[in-house]
Design a protein around this motif. Sequence first.
Motif, PDB file in Angstrom:
ATOM      1  N   GLU A 179      -2.405  -5.893 -22.695  1.00  0.00           N
ATOM      2  CA  GLU A 179      -1.815  -6.823 -21.726  1.00  0.00           C
ATOM      3  C   GLU A 179      -2.305  -6.482 -20.325  1.00  0.00           C
ATOM      4  OE1 GLU A 179       0.839  -9.191 -22.426  1.00  0.00           O
ATOM      5  OE2 GLU A 179       0.024  -8.881 -24.448  1.00  0.00           O
ATOM      6  N   ASP A 180      -2.122  -7.427 -19.417  1.00  0.00           N
ATOM      7  CA  ASP A 180      -2.489  -7.158 -18.023  1.00  0.00           C
ATOM      8  C   ASP A 180      -1.668  -6.014 -17.432  1.00  0.00           C
ATOM      9  OD1 ASP A 180      -4.545  -8.816 -17.692  1.00  0.00           O
ATOM     10  OD2 ASP A 180      -3.448 -10.418 -16.687  1.00  0.00           O
ATOM     11  N   GLY A 181      -0.381  -5.975 -17.778  1.00  0.00           N
ATOM     12  CA  GLY A 181       0.467  -4.897 -17.276  1.00  0.00           C
ATOM     13  C   GLY A 181       0.789  -5.046 -15.796  1.00  0.00           C
ATOM     14  N   GLN A 182       1.182  -3.926 -15.194  1.00  0.00           N
ATOM     15  CA  GLN A 182       1.518  -3.939 -13.761  1.00  0.00           C
ATOM     16  C   GLN A 182       0.254  -4.084 -12.929  1.00  0.00           C
ATOM     17  OE1 GLN A 182       4.738  -3.707 -12.466  1.00  0.00           O
ATOM     18  NE2 GLN A 182       5.170  -4.090 -14.638  1.00  0.00           N
ATOM     19  N   ARG A 183       0.416  -4.728 -11.787  1.00  0.00           N
ATOM     20  CA  ARG A 183      -0.717  -4.788 -10.871  1.00  0.00           C
ATOM     21  C   ARG A 183      -0.977  -3.414 -10.270  1.00  0.00           C
ATOM     22  NH1 ARG A 183      -0.570 -10.252  -7.391  1.00  0.00           N
ATOM     23  NH2 ARG A 183      -0.255 -11.729  -9.102  1.00  0.00           N
ATOM     24  N   VAL A 184      -2.160  -3.265  -9.727  1.00  0.00           N
ATOM     25  CA  VAL A 184      -2.492  -2.013  -9.044  1.00  0.00           C
ATOM     26  C   VAL A 184      -1.717  -1.974  -7.736  1.00  0.00           C
ATOM     27  CG1 VAL A 184      -4.319  -0.681  -7.951  1.00  0.00           C
ATOM     28  CG2 VAL A 184      -4.787  -1.946 -10.065  1.00  0.00           C
ATOM     29  N   LEU A 185      -0.968  -0.929  -7.543  1.00  0.00           N
ATOM     30  CA  LEU A 185      -0.133  -0.836  -6.355  1.00  0.00           C
ATOM     31  C   LEU A 185      -0.921  -0.207  -5.217  1.00  0.00           C
ATOM     32  CD1 LEU A 185       2.703  -1.129  -5.136  1.00  0.00           C
ATOM     33  CD2 LEU A 185       3.196   1.162  -6.006  1.00  0.00           C
ATOM     34  N   LEU A 186      -1.044  -0.953  -4.132  1.00  0.00           N
ATOM     35  CA  LEU A 186      -1.793  -0.449  -2.989  1.00  0.00           C
ATOM     36  C   LEU A 186      -0.849  -0.201  -1.829  1.00  0.00           C
ATOM     37  CD1 LEU A 186      -4.444   0.187  -1.554  1.00  0.00           C
ATOM     38  CD2 LEU A 186      -4.639  -2.243  -1.005  1.00  0.00           C
ATOM     39  N   THR A 187      -0.757   1.033  -1.397  1.00  0.00           N
ATOM     40  CA  THR A 187       0.184   1.376  -0.334  1.00  0.00           C
ATOM     41  C   THR A 187      -0.548   1.823   0.916  1.00  0.00           C
ATOM     42  OG1 THR A 187       1.707   2.134  -2.039  1.00  0.00           O
ATOM     43  CG2 THR A 187       2.227   2.725   0.220  1.00  0.00           C
ATOM     44  N   ARG A 188      -0.237   1.148   2.008  1.00  0.00           N
ATOM     45  CA  ARG A 188      -0.826   1.507   3.292  1.00  0.00           C
ATOM     46  C   ARG A 188       0.185   2.393   4.010  1.00  0.00           C
ATOM     47  NH1 ARG A 188      -0.809  -2.074   8.087  1.00  0.00           N
ATOM     48  NH2 ARG A 188      -2.512  -1.446   9.471  1.00  0.00           N
ATOM     49  N   CYS A 189      -0.251   3.581   4.386  1.00  0.00           N
ATOM     50  CA  CYS A 189       0.688   4.523   4.984  1.00  0.00           C
ATOM     51  C   CYS A 189       0.324   4.792   6.437  1.00  0.00           C
ATOM     52  CB  CYS A 189       0.671   5.845   4.220  1.00  0.00           C
ATOM     53  SG  CYS A 189       0.922   5.647   2.462  1.00  0.00           S
ATOM     54  N   ARG A 190       1.299   5.273   7.167  1.00  0.00           N
ATOM     55  CA  ARG A 190       1.074   5.529   8.578  1.00  0.00           C
ATOM     56  C   ARG A 190       0.196   6.762   8.760  1.00  0.00           C
ATOM     57  NH1 ARG A 190       6.613   5.356  11.502  1.00  0.00           N
ATOM     58  NH2 ARG A 190       6.779   7.010   9.972  1.00  0.00           N
ATOM     59  N   ASP A 191       0.535   7.810   8.045  1.00  0.00           N
ATOM     60  CA  ASP A 191      -0.238   9.044   8.167  1.00  0.00           C
ATOM     61  C   ASP A 191      -0.123   9.840   6.878  1.00  0.00           C
ATOM     62  OD1 ASP A 191       2.315  10.066   8.216  1.00  0.00           O
ATOM     63  OD2 ASP A 191       2.365  10.187  10.396  1.00  0.00           O
ATOM     64  N   ALA A 192      -0.688  11.017   6.877  1.00  0.00           N
ATOM     65  CA  ALA A 192      -0.718  11.816   5.656  1.00  0.00           C
ATOM     66  C   ALA A 192       0.684  12.180   5.187  1.00  0.00           C
ATOM     67  CB  ALA A 192      -1.538  13.076   5.877  1.00  0.00           C
ATOM     68  N   GLU A 193       1.559  12.404   6.147  1.00  0.00           N
ATOM     69  CA  GLU A 193       2.916  12.791   5.789  1.00  0.00           C
ATOM     70  C   GLU A 193       3.611  11.651   5.040  1.00  0.00           C
ATOM     71  OE1 GLU A 193       6.785  14.141   8.255  1.00  0.00           O
ATOM     72  OE2 GLU A 193       4.836  14.529   9.203  1.00  0.00           O
ATOM     73  N   ASP A 194       3.436  10.446   5.580  1.00  0.00           N
ATOM     74  CA  ASP A 194       3.959   9.259   4.924  1.00  0.00           C
ATOM     75  C   ASP A 194       3.383   9.115   3.524  1.00  0.00           C
ATOM     76  OD1 ASP A 194       5.665   8.288   6.756  1.00  0.00           O
ATOM     77  OD2 ASP A 194       4.588   6.401   7.101  1.00  0.00           O
ATOM     78  N   GLU A 195       2.100   9.371   3.449  1.00  0.00           N
ATOM     79  CA  GLU A 195       1.442   9.205   2.160  1.00  0.00           C
ATOM     80  C   GLU A 195       2.017  10.172   1.136  1.00  0.00           C
ATOM     81  OE1 GLU A 195      -2.746  10.353   1.688  1.00  0.00           O
ATOM     82  OE2 GLU A 195      -3.035   8.437   0.660  1.00  0.00           O
ATOM     83  N   GLY A 196       2.226  11.401   1.581  1.00  0.00           N
ATOM     84  CA  GLY A 196       2.829  12.383   0.693  1.00  0.00           C
ATOM     85  C   GLY A 196       4.185  11.902   0.190  1.00  0.00           C
ATOM     86  N   ARG A 197       4.976  11.376   1.113  1.00  0.00           N
ATOM     87  CA  ARG A 197       6.298  10.909   0.705  1.00  0.00           C
ATOM     88  C   ARG A 197       6.191   9.710  -0.234  1.00  0.00           C
ATOM     89  NH1 ARG A 197       9.827  10.603   6.036  1.00  0.00           N
ATOM     90  NH2 ARG A 197       7.872   9.817   6.847  1.00  0.00           N
TER      91      ARG A 197
END
Length: 733
Positions: free
Chosen positions: A318-336
Amino acid sequence: MSTSPYIRPGAEHLLEDLNSAQRAAVTHDARALLVVAGAGTGKTRALTRRVAWLITQGLPPHAVLAITFTNKAADELKRRLVTLPGGGGVWAGTFHGFGSFLLRRHGDAVGIDPRFTILDRDDQLSVLKAIYKDLDIEKGVLRPVDALAMISHRKNGGGGRPPIDLTMPGVAFIFDQLHDAYVERLRGADLLDFDDLLLDSVRLLEECDDVAALYRERFAHVLVDEYQDTNLVQRDLLRHLVGPHQRITVVGDPDQSIYRWRGAVVRNILDFGEDFEGAEQVLLERNYRSTGHILGAAEAVIERNRERHAKRLYTEREDGQRVLLTRCRDAEDEGRAVAAQVETWVRQGRRHDQIAVFYRINALSRGIELALNDRRIPYVIVAGTEFFQRREVKDVLSYARLIANPRDEAAFTRIVNVPRRGVGATSIQRLRDFALARELALTDAAPRAEEAGVSKRARGGLQRLLELFAKVRAMPRAPVAPILEALLEGSGYRATLEDSADDLDRSRLENVDELVAYAREFDAKEASGDLQSFLERAALVSDQDGYVGESGRVSLMSVHAAKGLEFPCVLIAGAEMGYFPHARSLGEDAGEEEERRLFYVAMTRAQDELAVSHAVRRQTYMGEEHRAPSPYILDIPEDRLERRDLATWSGASSLFDQPSATGYAPPPDDDVSVVRETGLGLEVGERVLHPYFGPGRLEEVGGGGADARVTVDFDVHGRKQLLLRHARLERLS
DNA sequence: GGAAAGACATTTTTT
DNA sequence: ATGTCTTTCC
């Protein structure tokens, strides 16, 4: 496509659960067979089955040579074959392992002492640094690491970009000196680096017809895994090994070739038909691993490469879930964001060890580790500082190496004053100068330390060391553990660690004990194993060999380390310009294509869920940088993506608690006067608009057609070089 | 010769 | 920010 005319009884079950392409790959009787196996198409399975198949068809197991990329893959292969009658006789290992195997047996025919020691990168560097000192060369003009890279580049038969610029004033002169001294030094001390294992094997087969004939006779069928990552020397080795009456099967995927920097040439797999006469190929295109969205997204990314083998993967999932793309403010945000995503998946029923986080460079793991620690999420870092690379482990192994090969200069230098025995830099240099002048090995110079002008104190230390060696060399070479113990006790290495108040030394002691335990295990398992084979094992194991699944923890690793693995849930962090592609690959087409493949490899590890994140700002050691998202993301069709934005100003952090945050507007579609494929219509000096970098001024257009690249001075982000094909520039009038 | 403090560069990936 | 290399002082 011709397959074997008949099947021997008892072999049918080998084919039962295979699709038709896989069956063809397993049973094909071409003299030379190339199996192009896309990600997740059952490549390893096909390879293993093919070996099993050949054996059931009557090929004696000891006539099979199977070369894999890692020891782990080789062990896995052997493990599966053990169940077959005689399956244990297959020779399976890495290229380097095979080279070592050949040279231990026949090295003397080409002037190599079979007791040679294998040098890893660390050892190579220490030899090179010693040469800098001996030759009084300044490190300013040419750094040791660069010189080493160039030496390796040269040994690998060139190919691709030289790591250093030899036209710089003075560099060529210095490099030649270093290079010659390095080669000479290794030869004189019976030391081989990784490249030598391959290079000298080729030389052996070239120069010694009887040896070549012996192995051509012995190995009726040669199989190679991960062929896309072979270099020119490895290809030559195969060509010398495979004579007209032998067969060869190689398996690989050009789209997953990610070791160009180590000398791998994609052309090997693309040119297989020319290198091996009568070659035929089988294409494995059905992917069993990933959902439709993940595979579709990955294919969209890799399609943009020009140098590839035509193939199109499909999945019936099946197609399944879409690829989740997250834009973060900085590395700390990305970690969270990463931590939050892990928690979401766990809430949905995933185990921690079904989740993996990938990054382009190891340095990126830090921020993610911090975030995972914060949320008490268990994780394990795959690779990083590997066990056999640790200082204390290398120290102990160096002692052991000196037992096996007294002339091992790298090992001697390493431990001569560890623990401290009063032999400092001055004494070592005196000894080395003395040895150099008389063409002696360092250990042979040591007893004549007085002649060399070494101080009395240092002479005492050397004396004790030499006595230890004499004592331990009198011991039998197996079992190994007692040898290590004797060295640890006699040298005072263990005592020094035990007496230390330092926390670090505590864990060092544990690692040393672990090494001894490893040796005990080796002694128990390897009936014919002696010190030499133990050291060889230690020198040729890789980071990837250490990976264990089912750990109950989230796995963190570089994309390179992720090769060959798969996980239900995958996060790719740092999907930004600078990492994907890496800054250092810019400006070189082949390099940029490899970066794209790297991203493709990362994406295709995912089975059910894939999340990609990038930060718009990132702190580097020079300060804060603005980061544009990776161009590869732009190639993923919008209808396979789910976007999330944590970088907008309003309450970004609150979004961590509601993973279903609304998306931000996708970048403008290519409608209005978008310039692609050619530079037509754009002139130097014009104002242009980039979807992520914003407005800027076009400064330069280089190259032509699809390869045209432009330099744009962006108002906010400064000067960037872009591949016009991917840039999606708009004219600003 | 050795320890401590300070300077310095360092970041791609690794058999 | 970290680890490695150099300098300085004992």
